[in-house]
Write an enzyme that holds these catalytic residues in place. Sequence first.
Site, PDB file in Angstrom:
ATOM      1  N   TYR A 105      -1.145  -0.808  10.326  1.00 18.50           N
ATOM      2  CA  TYR A 105      -1.284  -1.082   8.881  1.00 18.50           C
ATOM      3  C   TYR A 105      -0.039  -0.597   8.139  1.00 18.50           C
ATOM      4  O   TYR A 105       0.523  -1.311   7.307  1.00 18.50           O
ATOM      5  CB  TYR A 105      -2.544  -0.378   8.355  1.00 18.50           C
ATOM      6  CG  TYR A 105      -2.876  -0.693   6.908  1.00 18.50           C
ATOM      7  CD1 TYR A 105      -3.407  -1.930   6.544  1.00 18.50           C
ATOM      8  CD2 TYR A 105      -2.677   0.253   5.905  1.00 18.50           C
ATOM      9  CE1 TYR A 105      -3.728  -2.215   5.224  1.00 18.50           C
ATOM     10  CE2 TYR A 105      -2.997  -0.015   4.583  1.00 18.50           C
ATOM     11  CZ  TYR A 105      -3.519  -1.247   4.242  1.00 18.50           C
ATOM     12  OH  TYR A 105      -3.834  -1.526   2.928  1.00 18.50           O
ATOM     13  N   SER A 109       0.842  -1.200   0.000  1.00 18.31           N
ATOM     14  CA  SER A 109       0.000   0.000   0.000  1.00 18.31           C
ATOM     15  C   SER A 109       0.877   1.251   0.000  1.00 18.31           C
ATOM     16  O   SER A 109       2.019   1.215   0.481  1.00 18.31           O
ATOM     17  CB  SER A 109      -0.862   0.010   1.264  1.00 18.31           C
ATOM     18  OG  SER A 109      -1.528   1.247   1.407  1.00 18.31           O
TER      19      SER A 109
HETATM   20  N1  NAP Z   1      -8.746  -1.040  -1.319  1.00 22.34           N
HETATM   21  C1  NAP Z   1      -7.744  -0.166  -1.127  1.00 22.34           C
HETATM   22  O1  NAP Z   1      -7.933   1.067  -1.154  1.00 22.34           O
HETATM   23  C2  NAP Z   1      -6.350  -0.664  -0.872  1.00 22.34           C
HETATM   24  C3  NAP Z   1      -5.315   0.282  -0.876  1.00 22.34           C
HETATM   25  C4  NAP Z   1      -4.014  -0.149  -0.637  1.00 22.34           C
HETATM   26  C5  NAP Z   1      -3.767  -1.494  -0.415  1.00 22.34           C
HETATM   27  N2  NAP Z   1      -4.781  -2.389  -0.415  1.00 22.34           N
HETATM   28  C6  NAP Z   1      -4.463  -3.798  -0.164  1.00 22.34           C
HETATM   29  O2  NAP Z   1      -5.000  -4.593  -1.192  1.00 22.34           O
HETATM   30  C7  NAP Z   1      -5.318  -5.897  -0.694  1.00 22.34           C
HETATM   31  C8  NAP Z   1      -6.768  -6.221  -1.029  1.00 22.34           C
HETATM   32  O3  NAP Z   1      -7.583  -5.227  -0.427  1.00 22.34           O
HETATM   33  P1  NAP Z   1      -9.125  -5.055  -0.795  1.00 22.34           P
HETATM   34  O4  NAP Z   1      -9.429  -3.628  -0.629  1.00 22.34           O
HETATM   35  O5  NAP Z   1      -9.442  -5.748  -2.065  1.00 22.34           O
HETATM   36  O6  NAP Z   1      -9.781  -5.849   0.448  1.00 22.34           O
HETATM   37  P2  NAP Z   1     -11.220  -6.590   0.590  1.00 22.34           P
HETATM   38  O7  NAP Z   1     -12.183  -5.998  -0.352  1.00 22.34           O
HETATM   39  O8  NAP Z   1     -11.522  -6.582   2.047  1.00 22.34           O
HETATM   40  O9  NAP Z   1     -10.878  -8.072   0.169  1.00 22.34           O
HETATM   41  C9  NAP Z   1      -9.956  -8.794   0.947  1.00 22.34           C
HETATM   42  C10 NAP Z   1      -9.923 -10.239   0.529  1.00 22.34           C
HETATM   43  O10 NAP Z   1      -9.028 -10.940   1.407  1.00 22.34           O
HETATM   44  C11 NAP Z   1      -9.736 -11.998   2.057  1.00 22.34           C
HETATM   45  N3  NAP Z   1      -9.160 -12.178   3.388  1.00 22.34           N
HETATM   46  C12 NAP Z   1      -9.116 -11.314   4.419  1.00 22.34           C
HETATM   47  N4  NAP Z   1      -8.488 -11.852   5.457  1.00 22.34           N
HETATM   48  C13 NAP Z   1      -8.104 -13.096   5.073  1.00 22.34           C
HETATM   49  C14 NAP Z   1      -7.411 -14.145   5.702  1.00 22.34           C
HETATM   50  N5  NAP Z   1      -6.990 -14.070   6.966  1.00 22.34           N
HETATM   51  N6  NAP Z   1      -7.189 -15.283   5.001  1.00 22.34           N
HETATM   52  C15 NAP Z   1      -7.614 -15.404   3.724  1.00 22.34           C
HETATM   53  N7  NAP Z   1      -8.283 -14.433   3.076  1.00 22.34           N
HETATM   54  C16 NAP Z   1      -8.523 -13.302   3.749  1.00 22.34           C
HETATM   55  C17 NAP Z   1     -11.205 -11.554   2.033  1.00 22.34           C
HETATM   56  O11 NAP Z   1     -12.119 -12.623   2.094  1.00 22.34           O
HETATM   57  P3  NAP Z   1     -12.760 -13.116   3.513  1.00 22.34           P
HETATM   58  O12 NAP Z   1     -12.968 -11.878   4.334  1.00 22.34           O
HETATM   59  O13 NAP Z   1     -14.024 -13.796   3.130  1.00 22.34           O
HETATM   60  O14 NAP Z   1     -11.750 -14.030   4.070  1.00 22.34           O
HETATM   61  C18 NAP Z   1     -11.264 -10.925   0.642  1.00 22.34           C
HETATM   62  O15 NAP Z   1     -11.351 -11.919  -0.350  1.00 22.34           O
HETATM   63  C19 NAP Z   1      -5.039  -5.843   0.811  1.00 22.34           C
HETATM   64  O16 NAP Z   1      -3.768  -6.370   1.079  1.00 22.34           O
HETATM   65  C20 NAP Z   1      -5.060  -4.354   1.119  1.00 22.34           C
HETATM   66  O17 NAP Z   1      -4.311  -4.013   2.256  1.00 22.34           O
HETATM   67  C21 NAP Z   1      -6.072  -2.003  -0.638  1.00 22.34           C
END
Ligand code: NAP
Length: 254
Positions: A157, A144
Amino acid sequence: MGNWDLNNKRALVTGGTKGIGKATVIELAELGAQVLFTGRDEKTVELVEQELRALGHQVFGLKADVTSTDHRHKVKDWIDSRWKSLDILVNNAGINIRKPTLDYLESEYRQLLEVNLIAPFELSRLLHQYLKGTTVGVVINVASVAGIMDARTGAPYGISKSGLIHLGRSLANEWATDNIRVNTVSPWFTRTPATESVLTNQEKLEKIISRTPLGRVANDKEIASVIAFLAMDKASFVNGQNIVVDGGASAAIL
Ligand SMILES: NC(=O)c1ccc[n+]([C@@H]2O[C@H](COP(=O)([O-])OP(=O)(O)OC[C@H]3O[C@@H](n4cnc5c(N)ncnc54)[C@H](OP(=O)(O)O)[C@@H]3O)[C@@H](O)[C@H]2O)c1
């Protein structure tokens, strides 16, 4: 040099049921890869697998919590019994708990570090033998912008993502002789279920947009396409890098 595709590649995407992870599963599959994805909720994993198979994609869902040693071994056993090798590992699963430093319970920040940092470290080690067993193995960690500067998204984080970016550099250096490339993709605010509560807050959204030269937040496909490029043999000399996908936010001071 390879082609602009992922034909004959086998990929694992952690947290592939929603957001950036799901978009990555689709992008890799559309480019020709077979994709194994994980999530913690069995029903959701099944539904996403059905949905994507109905579109003709070669995808396999597995209920697995990346913080569980047993579940990580379940993933390894699946790969061992079905594929025997792995070309692409995308450590995408991540969580955040947004609050001031003094308010964190020890259990909360430890859990956050387990998901965002320890799990990618352990999974990469566990699957090293399969990545080494292919022509070229690829690891992509999803970190991130909060890992390179403070984005007011919470100290744990930021620490976890900063550590993950450095893990990418260390593994890239250490595993290059095993023909494994390791890179990081660092998104800025991206519209996913994880950010819904922040981005539906008009005041917060306007602040984020005002700090983003492109004047908007990203969508999940815009992160997935960068991950897909790094996964391709077309990116064969990209190693140990952190690709920031932020609409120019980290390049601008005003
Ligand atoms: N969205 C943003 O603005 C943003 C910005 C910077 C970085 N990121 C990074 O991008 C990545 C994806 O983020 P996102 O926004 O797409 O998140 P999201 O919409 O919450 O999706 C997260 C995914 O990870 C799974 N997950 C969470 N905890 C888990 C665990 N312990 N074991 C296995 N699966 C798990 C969730 O499914 P379940 O909950 O059903 O397990 C879901 O499929 C993350 O690493 C996040 O930090 C996101």
